[in-house]
Design a protein around this motif. Sequence first.
Motif, PDB file in Angstrom:
ATOM      1  N   GLU A  22     -87.221   6.099  -3.651  1.00  0.00           N
ATOM      2  CA  GLU A  22     -88.223   6.426  -4.670  1.00  0.00           C
ATOM      3  C   GLU A  22     -87.914   5.737  -6.000  1.00  0.00           C
ATOM      4  N   ALA A  23     -86.647   5.749  -6.404  1.00  0.00           N
ATOM      5  CA  ALA A  23     -86.257   5.082  -7.649  1.00  0.00           C
ATOM      6  C   ALA A  23     -86.455   3.572  -7.533  1.00  0.00           C
ATOM      7  N   HIS A  24     -86.172   3.012  -6.354  1.00  0.00           N
ATOM      8  CA  HIS A  24     -86.376   1.586  -6.108  1.00  0.00           C
ATOM      9  C   HIS A  24     -87.860   1.223  -6.266  1.00  0.00           C
ATOM     10  N   MET A  25     -88.727   2.046  -5.695  1.00  0.00           N
ATOM     11  CA  MET A  25     -90.171   1.809  -5.816  1.00  0.00           C
ATOM     12  C   MET A  25     -90.616   1.896  -7.273  1.00  0.00           C
ATOM     13  N   ASN A  26     -90.049   2.827  -8.032  1.00  0.00           N
ATOM     14  CA  ASN A  26     -90.386   2.951  -9.450  1.00  0.00           C
ATOM     15  C   ASN A  26     -89.978   1.706 -10.230  1.00  0.00           C
ATOM     16  N   LEU A  27     -88.832   1.133  -9.888  1.00  0.00           N
ATOM     17  CA  LEU A  27     -88.401  -0.106 -10.538  1.00  0.00           C
ATOM     18  C   LEU A  27     -89.360  -1.248 -10.225  1.00  0.00           C
ATOM     19  N   LEU A  28     -89.786  -1.340  -8.981  1.00  0.00           N
ATOM     20  CA  LEU A  28     -90.738  -2.394  -8.601  1.00  0.00           C
ATOM     21  C   LEU A  28     -92.076  -2.218  -9.312  1.00  0.00           C
ATOM     22  N   LYS A  29     -92.537  -0.978  -9.420  1.00  0.00           N
ATOM     23  CA  LYS A  29     -93.801  -0.704 -10.121  1.00  0.00           C
ATOM     24  C   LYS A  29     -93.697  -1.061 -11.597  1.00  0.00           C
ATOM     25  N   SER A  30     -92.584  -0.683 -12.219  1.00  0.00           N
ATOM     26  CA  SER A  30     -92.424  -0.998 -13.644  1.00  0.00           C
ATOM     27  C   SER A  30     -92.324  -2.501 -13.865  1.00  0.00           C
ATOM     28  N   GLU A  31     -91.710  -3.207 -12.922  1.00  0.00           N
ATOM     29  CA  GLU A  31     -91.630  -4.663 -13.021  1.00  0.00           C
ATOM     30  C   GLU A  31     -93.025  -5.289 -12.999  1.00  0.00           C
ATOM     31  N   GLU A  32     -93.885  -4.796 -12.140  1.00  0.00           N
ATOM     32  CA  GLU A  32     -95.254  -5.318 -12.070  1.00  0.00           C
ATOM     33  C   GLU A  32     -96.005  -5.072 -13.380  1.00  0.00           C
ATOM     34  N   ILE A  33     -95.802  -3.931 -13.984  1.00  0.00           N
ATOM     35  CA  ILE A  33     -96.451  -3.628 -15.268  1.00  0.00           C
ATOM     36  C   ILE A  33     -95.923  -4.546 -16.358  1.00  0.00           C
ATOM     37  N   ILE A  34     -94.616  -4.730 -16.401  1.00  0.00           N
ATOM     38  CA  ILE A  34     -93.999  -5.604 -17.410  1.00  0.00           C
ATOM     39  C   ILE A  34     -94.492  -7.034 -17.260  1.00  0.00           C
ATOM     40  N   LEU A  88     -78.256  -2.732 -14.553  1.00  0.00           N
ATOM     41  CA  LEU A  88     -77.904  -1.317 -14.519  1.00  0.00           C
ATOM     42  C   LEU A  88     -76.637  -1.109 -15.333  1.00  0.00           C
ATOM     43  N   ILE A  89     -76.706  -0.178 -16.269  1.00  0.00           N
ATOM     44  CA  ILE A  89     -75.532   0.243 -17.027  1.00  0.00           C
ATOM     45  C   ILE A  89     -75.266   1.688 -16.612  1.00  0.00           C
ATOM     46  N   THR A  90     -74.066   1.929 -16.073  1.00  0.00           N
ATOM     47  CA  THR A  90     -73.769   3.253 -15.542  1.00  0.00           C
ATOM     48  C   THR A  90     -72.293   3.593 -15.719  1.00  0.00           C
ATOM     49  N   THR A  91     -71.991   4.846 -15.538  1.00  0.00           N
ATOM     50  CA  THR A  91     -70.646   5.346 -15.770  1.00  0.00           C
ATOM     51  C   THR A  91     -69.620   4.746 -14.817  1.00  0.00           C
ATOM     52  N   PHE A  92     -69.879   4.804 -13.513  1.00  0.00           N
ATOM     53  CA  PHE A  92     -68.886   4.418 -12.514  1.00  0.00           C
ATOM     54  C   PHE A  92     -69.375   3.338 -11.555  1.00  0.00           C
ATOM     55  N   GLY A  93     -70.375   2.571 -11.932  1.00  0.00           N
ATOM     56  CA  GLY A  93     -70.863   1.515 -11.051  1.00  0.00           C
ATOM     57  C   GLY A  93     -71.904   2.040 -10.072  1.00  0.00           C
ATOM     58  N   ILE A  94     -72.140   1.250  -9.027  1.00  0.00           N
ATOM     59  CA  ILE A  94     -73.201   1.581  -8.080  1.00  0.00           C
ATOM     60  C   ILE A  94     -72.660   1.596  -6.649  1.00  0.00           C
ATOM     61  N   ASN A  95     -73.184   2.486  -5.863  1.00  0.00           N
ATOM     62  CA  ASN A  95     -72.895   2.534  -4.433  1.00  0.00           C
ATOM     63  C   ASN A  95     -73.875   1.567  -3.771  1.00  0.00           C
ATOM     64  N   ARG A  96     -73.379   0.461  -3.247  1.00  0.00           N
ATOM     65  CA  ARG A  96     -74.252  -0.579  -2.684  1.00  0.00           C
ATOM     66  C   ARG A  96     -74.962  -0.082  -1.426  1.00  0.00           C
ATOM     67  N   CYS A 104     -83.112  -3.132 -18.718  1.00  0.00           N
ATOM     68  CA  CYS A 104     -81.884  -2.358 -18.543  1.00  0.00           C
ATOM     69  C   CYS A 104     -82.206  -0.911 -18.192  1.00  0.00           C
ATOM     70  N   ASP A 105     -81.538  -0.435 -17.152  1.00  0.00           N
ATOM     71  CA  ASP A 105     -81.588   0.975 -16.777  1.00  0.00           C
ATOM     72  C   ASP A 105     -80.216   1.550 -17.069  1.00  0.00           C
ATOM     73  N   ILE A 106     -80.182   2.708 -17.736  1.00  0.00           N
ATOM     74  CA  ILE A 106     -78.925   3.355 -18.065  1.00  0.00           C
ATOM     75  C   ILE A 106     -78.887   4.696 -17.346  1.00  0.00           C
ATOM     76  N   LYS A 107     -77.848   4.885 -16.539  1.00  0.00           N
ATOM     77  CA  LYS A 107     -77.702   6.111 -15.755  1.00  0.00           C
ATOM     78  C   LYS A 107     -76.319   6.701 -15.996  1.00  0.00           C
ATOM     79  N   PHE A 108     -76.270   7.999 -16.272  1.00  0.00           N
ATOM     80  CA  PHE A 108     -75.003   8.704 -16.428  1.00  0.00           C
ATOM     81  C   PHE A 108     -74.824   9.646 -15.249  1.00  0.00           C
ATOM     82  N   TYR A 109     -73.816   9.371 -14.438  1.00  0.00           N
ATOM     83  CA  TYR A 109     -73.499  10.186 -13.267  1.00  0.00           C
ATOM     84  C   TYR A 109     -71.996  10.396 -13.217  1.00  0.00           C
TER      85      TYR A 109
END
Length: 75
Positions: free
Chosen positions: A23-35, A49-57, A9-14
Amino acid sequence: RNDIICNVCDIKFYSNEYILKSEAHMNLLKSEEIIKKFLNKKTRVSHILITTFGINRNNFSSIFDEVISFDGILK
């Protein structure tokens, strides 16, 4: 777990919809490989993803299997 899924779970407040950038996408992929190094080979990593107003696709947002917005939490 019997369903062999690891939820990450990623939690973002915007103040608007969250925009996942390259860059954030690459960080998620890297963390997935470590996990995955600590999981059974059959276990699938599910990004949530848990966020305030959803995601811009965009081209990067498909990495999230589920998006939960603040409105969704209140229901």
